[in-house]
Each structure stands twice: as C-alpha cells, then as structure tokens.
Motif scaffolding. Structure first.
Motif, PDB file in Angstrom:
ATOM      1  N   ILE A   1      -1.673  -1.152  -4.131  1.00  0.00           N
ATOM      2  CA  ILE A   1      -2.764  -0.220  -3.880  1.00  0.00           C
ATOM      3  C   ILE A   1      -2.127   1.139  -3.656  1.00  0.00           C
ATOM      4  CG2 ILE A   1      -4.619   0.401  -2.289  1.00  0.00           C
ATOM      5  CD1 ILE A   1      -4.792  -2.674  -1.684  1.00  0.00           C
TER       6      ILE A   1
ATOM      7  N   LEU B   1      -7.286  -3.487   0.536  1.00  0.00           N
ATOM      8  CA  LEU B   1      -8.069  -2.418  -0.079  1.00  0.00           C
ATOM      9  C   LEU B   1      -9.071  -1.846   0.906  1.00  0.00           C
ATOM     10  CD1 LEU B   1      -8.836  -0.695  -2.524  1.00  0.00           C
ATOM     11  CD2 LEU B   1     -10.487  -2.491  -3.148  1.00  0.00           C
TER      12      LEU B   1
ATOM     13  N   GLU C   1      -6.556   0.271  -7.103  1.00  0.00           N
ATOM     14  CA  GLU C   1      -6.079  -1.087  -6.833  1.00  0.00           C
ATOM     15  C   GLU C   1      -5.538  -1.673  -8.125  1.00  0.00           C
ATOM     16  OE1 GLU C   1      -8.994  -4.016  -5.885  1.00  0.00           O
ATOM     17  OE2 GLU C   1     -10.588  -2.957  -6.946  1.00  0.00           O
TER      18      GLU C   1
ATOM     19  N   ILE D   1       0.864  -1.177   0.000  1.00  0.00           N
ATOM     20  CA  ILE D   1       0.000   0.000   0.000  1.00  0.00           C
ATOM     21  C   ILE D   1       0.898   1.223   0.000  1.00  0.00           C
ATOM     22  CG2 ILE D   1      -1.773   1.281   1.247  1.00  0.00           C
ATOM     23  CD1 ILE D   1      -2.611  -1.446   2.492  1.00  0.00           C
TER      24      ILE D   1
ATOM     25  N   THR E   1      -7.313   0.387   3.329  1.00  0.00           N
ATOM     26  CA  THR E   1      -6.921   1.655   2.713  1.00  0.00           C
ATOM     27  C   THR E   1      -8.121   2.592   2.581  1.00  0.00           C
ATOM     28  OG1 THR E   1      -5.204   0.489   1.474  1.00  0.00           O
ATOM     29  CG2 THR E   1      -5.795   2.690   0.715  1.00  0.00           C
TER      30      THR E   1
ATOM     31  N   SER F   1      -0.280   2.258  -9.498  1.00  0.00           N
ATOM     32  CA  SER F   1      -0.844   1.013  -8.987  1.00  0.00           C
ATOM     33  C   SER F   1      -0.487  -0.157  -9.891  1.00  0.00           C
ATOM     34  CB  SER F   1      -2.362   1.161  -8.870  1.00  0.00           C
ATOM     35  OG  SER F   1      -2.954  -0.045  -8.442  1.00  0.00           O
TER      36      SER F   1
END
Length: 293
Positions: A200, A251, A212, A163, A254, A194
């Motif tokens: 991500i 995801l 993503e 991330i 995030t 990404s």
C-alpha cells in the motif's frame, strides 16, 4: 489511459470504521508499536512518530534509536520504552548487531521504520532486516525508502503488504526516476510503486494519493499547505502504525491516517493560521478526530 481516482471522503470512512477496544482492554490489547529511527542530525524526529502512534490509540510503544539520543528521548517521553542502538560515526543507526532489534520485533504488533533517518545505506540494511525477520505489519518511511528497491522481491513476498509513505522525492528513489517524472503523472507513479513492491503506497502532497496492490487508487485533497512542514510525515507514519497495531486492516488504517493527518492540519490552519503551525501541533487533534465522521 489516465488512472481512475476514487475519493477518500466521509462516506468511505463511515463504510470502513475503525475497530473499537472493549472497556476492559489493557495496554497490550490496545496494540504494541515498535518505532525504529532517528539520527544525530534529527534526534527528535522519531519522537513525533512515537507520540502520533500513542495519539492514534496504541497502548504500548517501544522505540529503537541511536544510543546517543536514547536517554533524552526517554526523559522527554516517559510513556515509552527506549532502546539505544549502536551508531555510525555520522550518527545513523549502525545495525552492527541485529540481536536487539530481533528481540524487539517479537514483542510488537506493528513496526514503523525510517522516520528521521537520512543515510541510504543504513536504511537499506534496516529494510533488509525487516523484510527477512518481521512478521507483523510494516510501515516504512523516509530513510528506509531510498533504497528499498534493493529488496523489492522480499517485500513482495511478505504475508501482509507493507505500507509505504513517500513524498515525491522518495517515490522517485523507489522507482529509480527523477521527481519530475513523478509529478508529471502522480497517479501512475503511486500505482507503479504499489504494484512493484506489493505494498500500500501513499504519495504525500497537496492531493495525497493512496494505492493498494492490484486494486484501487484513492485521492484526498484536504489538509492544506501548512502540512508541508518538517516532521509532518513523521506524524503520518506514526498514526498509521498506531492504527495498525490496534488491529485495523492495513488499507483502512492507511486511509484513516491520511484523513486524520489532513483534518488535523485543517484544524491547525483554522486555529493558528494556514501556514506556520508545527508538526507537533497536529498531535493533540488526533484523539478527538478519532471519534468519527
């Protein structure tokens, strides 16, 4: 063709709730975070990240920072374990010996690296070590992003996507372009990062974008201009790491983190003023916001 943006809103969050710990869960079961960062110029920046991870519900935190700042950080935050690392003459993490970090990497559920680091070379060495040795969720910010392209192939091979939480300048470094090109088409830029790193990616700003790899791109317009303040990004990175350590899908962690960070900014704007509140004042709002939407 313009990138289609999906809204990050309460409907999405309700459809993707955070995992809730059982009442008998101990601190290890709540998730363990390793935070790596800090430098002599910004010795307290990593403290914002660490407290944010705790406020997001992580049960146990280890911090690896420069040796000259370790004692002060440990006194300021008695809730965490602090490990001093060797440092360069300029006061950055040196990584002359990787063994201390290698041991710590085996005792955590998520790693957040880069907050309050400013040296590109030190950041590159750290990102390489993490790509080669880390088997848990990685959250990368600030100093480790500036030369992440040195190791992009290794990051694409990670078992779970890293991330990345850059602002426009850091995203420009990731993509080897100037910040003007990022601002000209922010959606295309965050998607490019990404896909390039298999990660991500959050592009922070007045309208934060989340992409993503191989998937959708989301947009969140909350928070306000007050979030454009020193340390705000360190708080966001810590929230992401805390939620990941609790077992949240990367995801989902995030997306919730961007919303929590933005809504904390909105509350500060209402209670203090639209600008002038401090990054550390965001932290106390996170636990009540975690109760849901």
């Amino acid at each position: 063709m313009a990138e289609e943006l999906r809204p990050l809103d309460s409907s999405w969050l309700r459809a993707h709730p955070l995992p809730a710990p059982d009442n008998d869960t101990d601190k290890n079961g709540r998730g363990r975070v390793l935070a790596i960062g800090g430098c002599r110029m910004v010795p307290g920046g990593i403290q914002l990240t660490v407290e944010a991870a705790l406020r997001a519900g992580a049960g146990k935190i280890q911090v690896a920072t420069i040796e000259s700042a370790a004692l002060a950080l440990g006194i300021a935050m008695p809730e965490v374990a602090v490990f001093g690392l060797s440092e360069t003459p300029a006061g950055e993490i040196a990584l002359n010996r990787a063994e201390p970090l290698a041991e710590l990497l085996g005792r955590c559920d998520a790693v957040v690296a880069g907050p309050a680091m400013t040296d590109r070379d030190c950041g590159s060495k750290l990102s390489r070590l993490l790509a080669e040795q880390c088997e848990v969720q990685l959250v990368l910010d600030a100093g480790v992003l500036m030369r992440l392209a040195d190791h992009e192939a290794a990051f694409r091979l990670l078992a779970r996507p890293a991330i990345l939480t850059p602002h426009a300048g850091e995203l420009a470094a990731l993509l080897d372009c100037d910040a003007g090109a990022i601002e000209a088409d922010r959606a295309r830029a965050v998607r490019a990062a990404s896909d390039r790193f298999g990660a991500i990616c959050v592009l922070k700003g007045p309208n934060s974008l989340i992409a993503e790899p191989g998937g959708l791109t989301f947009s969140y317009a909350g928070g306000g201009v007050g979030l454009a303040t020193g340390g705000s990004g360190d708080v966001l990175a810590g929230i992401v790491a805390g939620l990941c350590a609790r077992g949240t899908d990367p995801l989902v962690a995030t997306m919730w983190s961007v919303w929590l960070h933005g809504e904390a900014g909105r509350r500060c704007a209402e209670q203090i003023g639209p600008i002038g509140y401090l990054a550390r004042e965001l932290l106390a709002h996170v636990p009540s916001l975690l109760r849901g939407v």
